[in-house]
Design an enzyme around this catalytic site. Sequence first.
Site, PDB file in Angstrom:
ATOM      1  N   GLY A  69      33.739  37.419  20.593  1.00 52.28           N
ATOM      2  CA  GLY A  69      33.175  36.164  20.089  1.00 52.28           C
ATOM      3  C   GLY A  69      32.820  35.134  21.135  1.00 52.28           C
ATOM      4  O   GLY A  69      32.002  34.244  20.897  1.00 52.28           O
ATOM      5  N   ASP A 112      41.619  29.519  14.966  1.00 49.30           N
ATOM      6  CA  ASP A 112      41.804  29.527  13.508  1.00 49.30           C
ATOM      7  C   ASP A 112      43.307  29.420  13.245  1.00 49.30           C
ATOM      8  O   ASP A 112      43.860  28.325  13.272  1.00 49.30           O
ATOM      9  CB  ASP A 112      41.169  30.807  12.948  1.00 49.30           C
ATOM     10  CG  ASP A 112      41.210  30.873  11.427  1.00 49.30           C
ATOM     11  OD1 ASP A 112      41.331  29.819  10.793  1.00 49.30           O
ATOM     12  OD2 ASP A 112      41.123  31.987  10.867  1.00 49.30           O
ATOM     13  N   LYS A 130      39.266  25.172  13.486  1.00 40.13           N
ATOM     14  CA  LYS A 130      39.204  24.983  12.040  1.00 40.13           C
ATOM     15  C   LYS A 130      40.353  24.094  11.601  1.00 40.13           C
ATOM     16  O   LYS A 130      41.516  24.393  11.876  1.00 40.13           O
ATOM     17  CB  LYS A 130      39.334  26.335  11.346  1.00 40.13           C
ATOM     18  CG  LYS A 130      38.060  26.777  10.683  1.00 40.13           C
ATOM     19  CD  LYS A 130      38.310  27.973   9.813  1.00 40.13           C
ATOM     20  CE  LYS A 130      37.376  29.081  10.205  1.00 40.13           C
ATOM     21  NZ  LYS A 130      37.504  30.240   9.313  1.00 40.13           N
ATOM     22  N   PHE A 179      34.074  29.668   6.522  1.00 37.25           N
ATOM     23  CA  PHE A 179      33.808  30.835   7.357  1.00 37.25           C
ATOM     24  C   PHE A 179      32.463  30.645   8.050  1.00 37.25           C
ATOM     25  O   PHE A 179      31.438  30.474   7.402  1.00 37.25           O
ATOM     26  CB  PHE A 179      33.825  32.135   6.552  1.00 37.25           C
ATOM     27  CG  PHE A 179      33.954  33.321   7.451  1.00 37.25           C
ATOM     28  CD1 PHE A 179      35.202  33.763   7.868  1.00 37.25           C
ATOM     29  CD2 PHE A 179      32.819  33.957   7.953  1.00 37.25           C
ATOM     30  CE1 PHE A 179      35.323  34.818   8.758  1.00 37.25           C
ATOM     31  CE2 PHE A 179      32.936  35.018   8.833  1.00 37.25           C
ATOM     32  CZ  PHE A 179      34.185  35.446   9.234  1.00 37.25           C
ATOM     33  N   ARG A 204      26.048  37.428  15.282  1.00 32.86           N
ATOM     34  CA  ARG A 204      26.488  36.835  16.554  1.00 32.86           C
ATOM     35  C   ARG A 204      25.334  36.199  17.323  1.00 32.86           C
ATOM     36  O   ARG A 204      25.523  35.308  18.141  1.00 32.86           O
ATOM     37  CB  ARG A 204      27.110  37.908  17.456  1.00 32.86           C
ATOM     38  CG  ARG A 204      28.435  38.458  16.951  1.00 32.86           C
ATOM     39  CD  ARG A 204      29.124  39.215  18.077  1.00 32.86           C
ATOM     40  NE  ARG A 204      30.129  40.146  17.603  1.00 32.86           N
ATOM     41  CZ  ARG A 204      31.393  39.827  17.317  1.00 32.86           C
ATOM     42  NH1 ARG A 204      31.805  38.582  17.462  1.00 32.86           N
ATOM     43  NH2 ARG A 204      32.235  40.732  16.888  1.00 32.86           N
TER      44      ARG A 204
HETATM   45  P1  IMP Z   1      43.101  33.308  15.058  1.00 34.87           P
HETATM   46  O1  IMP Z   1      43.900  34.334  15.805  1.00 34.87           O
HETATM   47  O2  IMP Z   1      43.496  33.199  13.623  1.00 34.87           O
HETATM   48  O3  IMP Z   1      43.057  31.961  15.734  1.00 34.87           O
HETATM   49  O4  IMP Z   1      41.646  33.853  14.938  1.00 34.87           O
HETATM   50  C1  IMP Z   1      40.806  33.891  15.985  1.00 34.87           C
HETATM   51  C2  IMP Z   1      39.757  34.945  15.760  1.00 34.87           C
HETATM   52  O5  IMP Z   1      39.463  35.172  14.371  1.00 34.87           O
HETATM   53  C3  IMP Z   1      38.479  34.448  16.378  1.00 34.87           C
HETATM   54  O6  IMP Z   1      38.382  34.815  17.737  1.00 34.87           O
HETATM   55  C4  IMP Z   1      37.437  35.112  15.501  1.00 34.87           C
HETATM   56  O7  IMP Z   1      37.169  36.406  16.008  1.00 34.87           O
HETATM   57  C5  IMP Z   1      38.078  35.261  14.153  1.00 34.87           C
HETATM   58  N1  IMP Z   1      37.662  34.180  13.223  1.00 34.87           N
HETATM   59  C6  IMP Z   1      38.444  33.221  12.684  1.00 34.87           C
HETATM   60  N2  IMP Z   1      37.735  32.406  11.879  1.00 34.87           N
HETATM   61  C7  IMP Z   1      36.455  32.856  11.922  1.00 34.87           C
HETATM   62  C8  IMP Z   1      35.223  32.415  11.296  1.00 34.87           C
HETATM   63  O8  IMP Z   1      35.137  31.432  10.542  1.00 34.87           O
HETATM   64  N3  IMP Z   1      34.108  33.148  11.578  1.00 34.87           N
HETATM   65  C9  IMP Z   1      34.132  34.236  12.407  1.00 34.87           C
HETATM   66  N4  IMP Z   1      35.257  34.667  13.020  1.00 34.87           N
HETATM   67  C10 IMP Z   1      36.410  33.998  12.770  1.00 34.87           C
HETATM   68 MG    MG Z   2      36.989  36.834  18.153  1.00 33.13          MG
END
Ligand code: IMP
Ligand code: MG
Length: 178
Positions: free
Chosen positions: A38, A97, A125, A146, A159
């Site tokens: 990402g 997130d 977020k 999302f 992407r």
């Molecule tokens: P975390 O470990 O929950 O902080 O999630 C991080 C990863 O989840 C990011 O690097 C994204 O790959 C994915 N992710 C979380 N929210 C979104 C979103 O709204 N759109 C796309 N990918 C997301």
């Molecule tokens: Mg990611």
Amino acid sequence: MKTLLSQEQLRDGVRRLAGEISLEYQDRPLSIIGILTGSVVLLADLIRQIDLPLRVGVIQARSYRGAATRPGPLVVNSELMPDIRDRDVLLIDDIFDTGKTLLEVISQIDDLRPRSIRSAVLLRKLGRQTVDMVPDHVVFDIPDEFVVGYGLDYQDAYRNLPYVAALEAHELNEELAE
Ligand code: IMP
Ligand code: MG
């Protein structure tokens, strides 16, 4: 889809982040490490705005999905990453997130004995975090929706959008729409 951040907003935000980093890392051995996949768009735009000597690398983090629809345990693969021993590492990710990805990557990188580890994310977020840490740099806070584009995917699509858009509930599979 509705546009959340335009190309102009993204460009200004990335420029602002590059300015902060340029001040912070003067005369330090900076290694910027992007978390795959990402972060690639942000990484490419960001490094070209930083007028300091620096190294660039990537690390992979992904959660295995088995038969279940929920994300499984997070797997971090640092094989692609250059040596970061005694370097000032700045981790780059697309979105903060729950925060689990960044926390896990930091704990694994820590074992490799860098001089310092800090982090920067394009998006955070609001109201989603479950970990006791915050990124050192956040470019934009966004509502709990999302989002796709500028590196962020939905099932590996979108992407390449040059802006960030929120997917509406009917555009998401039920498993992700909760
Ligand atoms: P975390 O470990 O929950 O902080 O999630 C991080 C990863 O989840 C990011 O690097 C994204 O790959 C994915 N992710 C979380 N929210 C979104 C979103 O709204 N759109 C796309 N990918 C997301
Ligand atoms: Mg990611």
